[in-house]
Scaffold this motif. Sequence first.
Motif: not given
Length: 449
Positions: A114, A137, A139, A144, A298
């Motif tokens: 991340w 940016t 999710f 990932n 984040f």
Amino acid sequence: MGEVREQFKSRFGFVMSAAGAAVGLGNIWGFPTRAAENGGAAFLLAYIVLIALLAYPMLVVEITIGRFGRSNPWDSLRMLDRRRVSLWLSSIAGLGTILVPTLVMTFYCIVAGWFLCYMLAPIANILQLTSLAEWLTDFSTSRNLTAAAVFYILTIAIVQSGVRDGVEKWSQRLMPALFILFAALIAYLLTLPGASQGLAMYLIPDMDKLWDSELLISAMGQAFFSLTIGGGSMMVYGSYLAKKEHIPKMAMQVTAIDTSVAFIAGLLILPAMFVAMNHGVQIYGENGELLSSDTLVFAVLPSLFETMGSIGSILAVAFFLLMTLAALTSSISMLEVPVALLQEKTKQKRSLITWGLGLLALLISTLIIFNFQQLFGLVIAVSTEYMQPLTALVTCILGAWLWNRQQVIAELKQGYPELMTGVFWKIWPWYVRVVCPLLIILVIVNTLF
């Protein structure tokens, strides 16, 4: 096996490697946010005291066991004493020293991915690659997986090169780079409106909060995990240490660097939080409590960087590069532990073992990513909250109670001939027998209840 075993080329190389193993996201991400949640300067003061009371004495135990055994943690622990109860306990601790870093790596590399993405996103925006920046940016499973895989490749590429050409060489490069980035970011952020409020919170203690039991327990847990006690890394790095080296002094240097990084991280993160608040970014929830650490890193900090125009993009790249480097110095130590075991047991090529173990860990990380809600928090809890303290406790019992006293003296005297006349030996043996186990038990009990 002992004659051909690699050693660190220099004292500086060992200190940078061991400090790199300890310095990670727990220092730069976890420590400042815990400090912000627990009174700032009061937490900092408690943390420094508990580093000295718990982490440093246990660090000496782990490095000494590693250098005595000249082997992987599993075999080093089994060399301490051959009685049945000792072998039984060493099997528990040895298994823990292998499983803990392996499991930690499976979620750690996801989080490190991340940071890698957030480092690249501002660059994508500058190049007007808006879709790529959003993907970096957002999710998502694809983001990932890709980021974790890239970070694993970086880790594997370093570890496969060996102790001197991989771990030591890159630790000596990455750690100074870490400090340079810290200095540049702090120097700039402290000039911004609101930074002085964060600095005051961090450096001026409220002595009433210092005796808060919740603060003390939190500081103890942070001190314990800060030096990766029970994680196997320090033991395996100790096994690469030359016999002529002064273990208590080198352990003190590692502890000092690790604590300094945590302190400096606070100088960066807490002022940055209040600079963000000065820019209208929310850092406290509706209940008055600080937002969670992942939200701060984040969401809050990227929001701050966005308000600062082009200089904000540069700061964002520098900050998340800092986080990525810190994660990398730790991940290479995590992979080194199982690699050392399998290399010594199978006699296979280091590169083959490193890639095999790295890809196996990536496979587990993939499983976690596809079942994120169910597995991510579970793996963190099992590895760091339960297995690591238990491993540290058993290691402490083995090293302080069951290991022959004359062997301990002989091992420490090789690099510290005046051991028996120094203050260190008058305090350390009984301290790690009585105080350290009690403090570790307190950490375990707090986790359970």
